[in-house]
Design a protein around this motif. Sequence first.
Motif, PDB file in Angstrom:
ATOM      1  N   ARG A  30       0.833  -1.211   0.000  1.00 17.30           N
ATOM      2  CA  ARG A  30       0.000   0.000   0.000  1.00 17.30           C
ATOM      3  C   ARG A  30       0.868   1.262   0.000  1.00 17.30           C
ATOM      4  O   ARG A  30       0.546   2.255  -0.661  1.00 17.30           O
ATOM      5  CB  ARG A  30      -0.898  -0.009   1.240  1.00 17.30           C
ATOM      6  CG  ARG A  30      -1.893  -1.159   1.320  1.00 17.30           C
ATOM      7  CD  ARG A  30      -3.049  -0.985   0.387  1.00 17.30           C
ATOM      8  NE  ARG A  30      -4.059  -2.011   0.604  1.00 17.30           N
ATOM      9  CZ  ARG A  30      -5.134  -1.838   1.385  1.00 17.30           C
ATOM     10  NH1 ARG A  30      -5.321  -0.684   2.015  1.00 17.30           N
ATOM     11  NH2 ARG A  30      -6.012  -2.816   1.530  1.00 17.30           N
ATOM     12  N   ALA A  31       1.966   1.224   0.779  1.00 16.78           N
ATOM     13  CA  ALA A  31       2.830   2.407   0.843  1.00 16.78           C
ATOM     14  C   ALA A  31       3.463   2.699  -0.511  1.00 16.78           C
ATOM     15  O   ALA A  31       3.622   3.871  -0.906  1.00 16.78           O
ATOM     16  CB  ALA A  31       3.898   2.206   1.906  1.00 16.78           C
ATOM     17  N   GLU A  32       3.847   1.638  -1.242  1.00 15.07           N
ATOM     18  CA  GLU A  32       4.444   1.828  -2.561  1.00 15.07           C
ATOM     19  C   GLU A  32       3.462   2.457  -3.539  1.00 15.07           C
ATOM     20  O   GLU A  32       3.868   3.098  -4.519  1.00 15.07           O
ATOM     21  CB  GLU A  32       4.940   0.489  -3.093  1.00 15.07           C
ATOM     22  CG  GLU A  32       6.149  -0.048  -2.340  1.00 15.07           C
ATOM     23  CD  GLU A  32       6.499  -1.473  -2.745  1.00 15.07           C
ATOM     24  OE1 GLU A  32       5.741  -2.033  -3.584  1.00 15.07           O
ATOM     25  OE2 GLU A  32       7.475  -2.031  -2.225  1.00 15.07           O
ATOM     26  N   ARG A  33       2.158   2.285  -3.284  1.00 16.23           N
ATOM     27  CA  ARG A  33       1.147   2.894  -4.156  1.00 16.23           C
ATOM     28  C   ARG A  33       0.784   4.309  -3.718  1.00 16.23           C
ATOM     29  O   ARG A  33      -0.138   4.918  -4.251  1.00 16.23           O
ATOM     30  CB  ARG A  33      -0.115   2.031  -4.167  1.00 16.23           C
ATOM     31  CG  ARG A  33       0.085   0.674  -4.805  1.00 16.23           C
ATOM     32  CD  ARG A  33      -1.216  -0.047  -5.008  1.00 16.23           C
ATOM     33  NE  ARG A  33      -2.050  -0.060  -3.813  1.00 16.23           N
ATOM     34  CZ  ARG A  33      -3.205  -0.716  -3.731  1.00 16.23           C
ATOM     35  NH1 ARG A  33      -3.657  -1.386  -4.785  1.00 16.23           N
ATOM     36  NH2 ARG A  33      -3.901  -0.700  -2.611  1.00 16.23           N
ATOM     37  N   GLY A  34       1.486   4.832  -2.700  1.00  8.61           N
ATOM     38  CA  GLY A  34       1.262   6.199  -2.266  1.00  8.61           C
ATOM     39  C   GLY A  34       0.311   6.350  -1.102  1.00  8.61           C
ATOM     40  O   GLY A  34      -0.045   7.482  -0.736  1.00  8.61           O
ATOM     41  N   THR A  35      -0.122   5.271  -0.478  1.00  6.35           N
ATOM     42  CA  THR A  35      -1.034   5.345   0.656  1.00  6.35           C
ATOM     43  C   THR A  35      -0.243   5.660   1.923  1.00  6.35           C
ATOM     44  O   THR A  35       0.878   5.169   2.118  1.00  6.35           O
ATOM     45  CB  THR A  35      -1.783   4.012   0.833  1.00  6.35           C
ATOM     46  OG1 THR A  35      -2.418   3.672  -0.397  1.00  6.35           O
ATOM     47  CG2 THR A  35      -2.830   4.118   1.926  1.00  6.35           C
ATOM     48  N   ASP A  36      -0.826   6.460   2.785  1.00 11.27           N
ATOM     49  CA  ASP A  36      -0.186   6.834   4.056  1.00 11.27           C
ATOM     50  C   ASP A  36      -0.385   5.692   5.047  1.00 11.27           C
ATOM     51  O   ASP A  36      -1.477   5.512   5.594  1.00 11.27           O
ATOM     52  CB  ASP A  36      -0.800   8.130   4.579  1.00 11.27           C
ATOM     53  CG  ASP A  36      -0.106   8.626   5.837  1.00 11.27           C
ATOM     54  OD1 ASP A  36       0.979   8.101   6.165  1.00 11.27           O
ATOM     55  OD2 ASP A  36      -0.658   9.518   6.506  1.00 11.27           O
ATOM     56  N   VAL A  37       0.661   4.902   5.303  1.00  6.45           N
ATOM     57  CA  VAL A  37       0.591   3.710   6.148  1.00  6.45           C
ATOM     58  C   VAL A  37       1.518   3.891   7.337  1.00  6.45           C
ATOM     59  O   VAL A  37       2.672   4.331   7.174  1.00  6.45           O
ATOM     60  CB  VAL A  37       0.984   2.441   5.366  1.00  6.45           C
ATOM     61  CG1 VAL A  37       0.901   1.209   6.260  1.00  6.45           C
ATOM     62  CG2 VAL A  37       0.103   2.276   4.142  1.00  6.45           C
ATOM     63  N   VAL A  38       1.036   3.542   8.532  1.00  8.72           N
ATOM     64  CA  VAL A  38       1.883   3.554   9.730  1.00  8.72           C
ATOM     65  C   VAL A  38       1.737   2.219  10.443  1.00  8.72           C
ATOM     66  O   VAL A  38       0.710   1.539  10.336  1.00  8.72           O
ATOM     67  CB  VAL A  38       1.501   4.698  10.695  1.00  8.72           C
ATOM     68  CG1 VAL A  38       1.653   6.055  10.026  1.00  8.72           C
ATOM     69  CG2 VAL A  38       0.096   4.509  11.240  1.00  8.72           C
ATOM     70  N   VAL A  39       2.785   1.854  11.177  1.00 14.82           N
ATOM     71  CA  VAL A  39       2.744   0.663  12.034  1.00 14.82           C
ATOM     72  C   VAL A  39       2.330   1.131  13.417  1.00 14.82           C
ATOM     73  O   VAL A  39       3.120   1.750  14.144  1.00 14.82           O
ATOM     74  CB  VAL A  39       4.109  -0.046  12.071  1.00 14.82           C
ATOM     75  CG1 VAL A  39       4.057  -1.223  13.045  1.00 14.82           C
ATOM     76  CG2 VAL A  39       4.513  -0.520  10.695  1.00 14.82           C
ATOM     77  N   ALA A  40       1.100   0.875  13.804  1.00 16.65           N
ATOM     78  CA  ALA A  40       0.615   1.301  15.108  1.00 16.65           C
ATOM     79  C   ALA A  40       1.074   0.359  16.214  1.00 16.65           C
ATOM     80  O   ALA A  40       1.415   0.795  17.313  1.00 16.65           O
ATOM     81  CB  ALA A  40      -0.913   1.382  15.094  1.00 16.65           C
TER      82      ALA A  40
END
Length: 860
Positions: A30-40
Motif C-alpha cells: 500500500r505504501a508503494e502505491r502512495g497510501t499513508d501507512v503507519v505501524v501502530a
Amino acid sequence: MSRRGDLRVYLGSAPGVGKTYAMLDEGHRRAERGTDVVVAYVETHARPNTLKQLEGLEIIPRQVIAYRGTDFEELDVQAVLDRAPEIALVDELAHSNVPGSAHAKRWQDIEQLLEAGIDVISTVNVQHLESLNDVVEAITGVPQRETVPDAVVRAAEQVELVDMTPEALRRRMAHGNIYKPDKVDAALSNYFRPGNLTALRELALLWLADSVDEGLQAYRDQHGIGSTWETRERVVVALTGGAEGETLIRRAARIAARATGGELLAVHVSRSDGLAGSSIAELAQQRVLVESLGGSYHSLVGDEVAAAILEFARAKNATQIVIGASRRNPLIAMLTGPGTGMDITRAAGSIDVHVVSHDYVGKGRVLPRITGGLTTRRRLLGLLVAAVALAALVPLCASSRGELSLASDMLLFLLVVVVVSLVGGFYPALLAALVASLLLNFYFVPPIHKFTISAPENILALAVFLVIAAMVSRVVDLAARRYSEAARSNAEAETLSTLAGSLLRGEQALPALLARVQEAFAVDSVTLLRRDTAAPASRGSQTSTQSGGGLRGTWSCLASVGDDPCLRPEDGNTEVPVGDELALVLRGRTLAAEDQRVLAAFAAQVAVAYRQRQLAEANAAAVPLAEADRMRTALLNAVSHDLRTPLASVKAAVSSLRSTDIDWSSRDRDELLGNAEEAVDHLTDLVTNLLDLSRLQAGALPVGLRPIVLGEVVDIALDHCAPDQASRGRITCDIPDSLPEVLADPGLLERVIANLVENALRYSPAEQAIRVAASSHGDSVELRIIDRGPGIASADRDAVFAPFQRRDDHAVNRQGVGLGLAIARGFVEAMHGTISLDDTPGGGLMAVISLPIAVDGEPL
C-alpha cells in the motif's frame, strides 16, 4: 460526518504461519502505491524475517503503562488518532490490554480507530475466536484466555486466511524461525503436534467457509435476490411420511455425495390444521436415516405444501429438490388436478427437480381405520340428554303456543340438537333431529296432533331444520374425531421421543429396550423370541413349539422383562413378527391397531439392537481367534529363524569344543565359549520377551506402581543398553532436575527406555547423536527419545507396535523377532501411560512416552 474505516483481518490457522509478515507485506504494498501507512503496533517476537519487514515503514511509538511495578508497552490510540494516517497496521486483534489502558481489549482500540475513519489491517489466530475457544482447548489441551468476539472478525470487509501445512510449519519451527531453540522441543511435542495443527487448520477453513456463506446470504437478502446461486450443491428431499421416504432419502444422499461439500436437507411439511395423514413412526425412522447419512432434518408447518417446500429450498440456497412420484390413484389424480409434485416442478425455476419412482406409485394412501371420536358411554349419554330434553321441551312449548311462533319453537328444538351433538356426537344428534322434526310436526305444525302438514312453507322449514341439525351434529362429531387423532398423534410422538431419548442415553441393551416397550404400552410382560428350526435352544433359554396361531415353528427366548419371564407365543395377547427370525410377544392387554403400528417401530429397534449384539459377540469371539492364529503363524515363522540361528551357534561351539581331532588354543576356546554365551543370551532375551508378551495378553503382568524420579531410571536404562563409552557418547540427556515424579514401575520403565534407545542407536547413523529429553505437560510427563535415522512412514506407525513386526524384515542380518515395541507399548499402557511415534523435524523418528504425574502415590 466522516466515513467509518475498513477493517482487514489476516486469520492464522496456528501461531507462526506468517500472518504478521503478511500484514507488513500488505503495508509495504500500500505504501508503494502512495497510501499513508503507519505501524501502530506489531509484535515481532524477535523473528528476523518479521523485523526485516518493518524497515521502511513509519512506526508510531508505543504507550508505556506502569502496572504493579513493571512497565508495559501498549498501542497508543491517541497518538494514532493525532497522526491520522490512512491505514494503521495493528497486530494481535485478541490482545488484552494492561489495566490502565483506554480499553480492556485491543479490538476495542481498533473500533475507535475505525470510527475515526482510519482503515485498519490486523491479525488474529483461529484459536482466539470466541466461538471456537472450547473446541481449541479440547484439541490442544491449552486454554486460550485472550479471545475476540466472532462478530468483530465477521464484520471485517476482508478476512484472508494465512495457512500452512502441518509438516511445513513444524519444519519452520525446527529451524528456529518461530520460537527460541530451548522452546522448540517442548512446542513440537505439545501444541505443535501434527494432529493439533491439522485440526486447527480444518477449524479455520470451516469457520471461514461459514463466514463466506453468511456474507453471500447477506448480499442476496440486501439485493432481494431470490434465485438460486449454485455456490454449493444443496439437495432438499421432500418427505410425506409415507413408506417411500427411505428410497427418496437414499437417492438424494447419492446425489449430494457426487459433489464435494454437498449437503443433504430433508424437509417434511405438516398442515397447520393437523389433518395430514403422516405416519409419525415412519417420519421418526426416516429422520434417523437422514442423520445417519450426514444430513439434517427439518419440519415445517404450512397449508400450501409446494409453496412451503420451495420457500425452504430457496432460503437454503438449494440447487436440487428430490420428490417422489405421486401415490394417488390415476382416476383420483385426473379428478383432483396435477398434485403437489407438479406444482413444485412448475414453480421451481432454476432449482432442478428430481421425481423419483418407487414401489408405491399410484397405489394411494392406506387410510386409517375409521373410528368414532367419542366413546360408547358418551353416545349413550347423548341419547339420554336427547330423551330428557325433548320430553321437557314439548310441554313447555305447548303451554306457550300462543306466545311463541313456529320459528321460535324450531330454534328451541335446534338448541337441544346442538347440545346433544356436543354431548353424544353425530349419531345421537341425528336421531334427536329426526325425533325433534316429528315432534314439531305433531305438536306445533297445523294441523296439530297429526303428521300431515297443510302449509308448504312449514314443509320447507322442517326440512331446513333437519338439514341444519344434521350438519351441526356432523361438524361437532368431526371436531371430536380430530381432537382424538391429535391426542393420539401426540401420544405416539411422546412414546417415540422416549425411545429416542433412551437410545441417546446409551440404553442399547435388550432388557432396557424391552422395559421401554413394557412401560410405553402398559403391559405386564414383554419377550423377544427367535425362530429356532435347526439347532436346539441355548442353555438358559426356553424353547416353545407353536403349531397354531400367528407364529409357527420352534421359538427360543432371547430376552424378557415383566412378571412372566420368557413368554411362549400362545401365552401373549399381542404378537409382532420382526422379519422371519424374530418376534415380540406382549402379555397384559390386547393392543389396538393404532398401538400395534407404533409397536412396530419399537420392535424394529429391538431387532436392530439384537443384531448389533449378535455382531458384537461374533466380532468379540472372532478377534481373539484371529489374533491367536496370527500370533501362532508369526511365532512359527520367527522360531524357524530366530531360534534356530542361536541354537546352531551353541551347537557348533559345543561340538567344536568336544572334538578330539583339533587341539584348540586357549584363545580359540575362549572365542567359542563367548559365541555360545552370546547365543544363549540371545535365546534368554527371546524367551523372556515371549513370556512377557504372553503375560500381557493374559492380563497377568505384575505391575508395581510407585512414585519414581524419571532421571534415575533413565540413567540405569542407558547403562544397560549403552555400556561402552562409544555408545554412551552418542547419547545426550536433557532431564530437568525440577521434573515432578511420575507414577510407574521402575523395572518395566527401564526395559521400555532401554528398548527404545537400542532401536535409536541401531537405526541412526554412527555420527548422529541420540537425544533423550523430558518435560512436563499438564498432569503428565513426556519422555522423548529422538534419533536421526530413516524414520517410519505415518501409515506404518501403528503396525510396528504389533507383535512380530520389524523395520528390517527384508534385511539379511536382521536381529530379533519384532517383539520390542509391542512389549514396550504393553508395559507403558500397564502403567497407565501412552507411547507414540512422531517425526523428528529435519529427519528421523521421535518416540514419546507419556506417564502420569504422581501425587501422594496416586496419578494426578
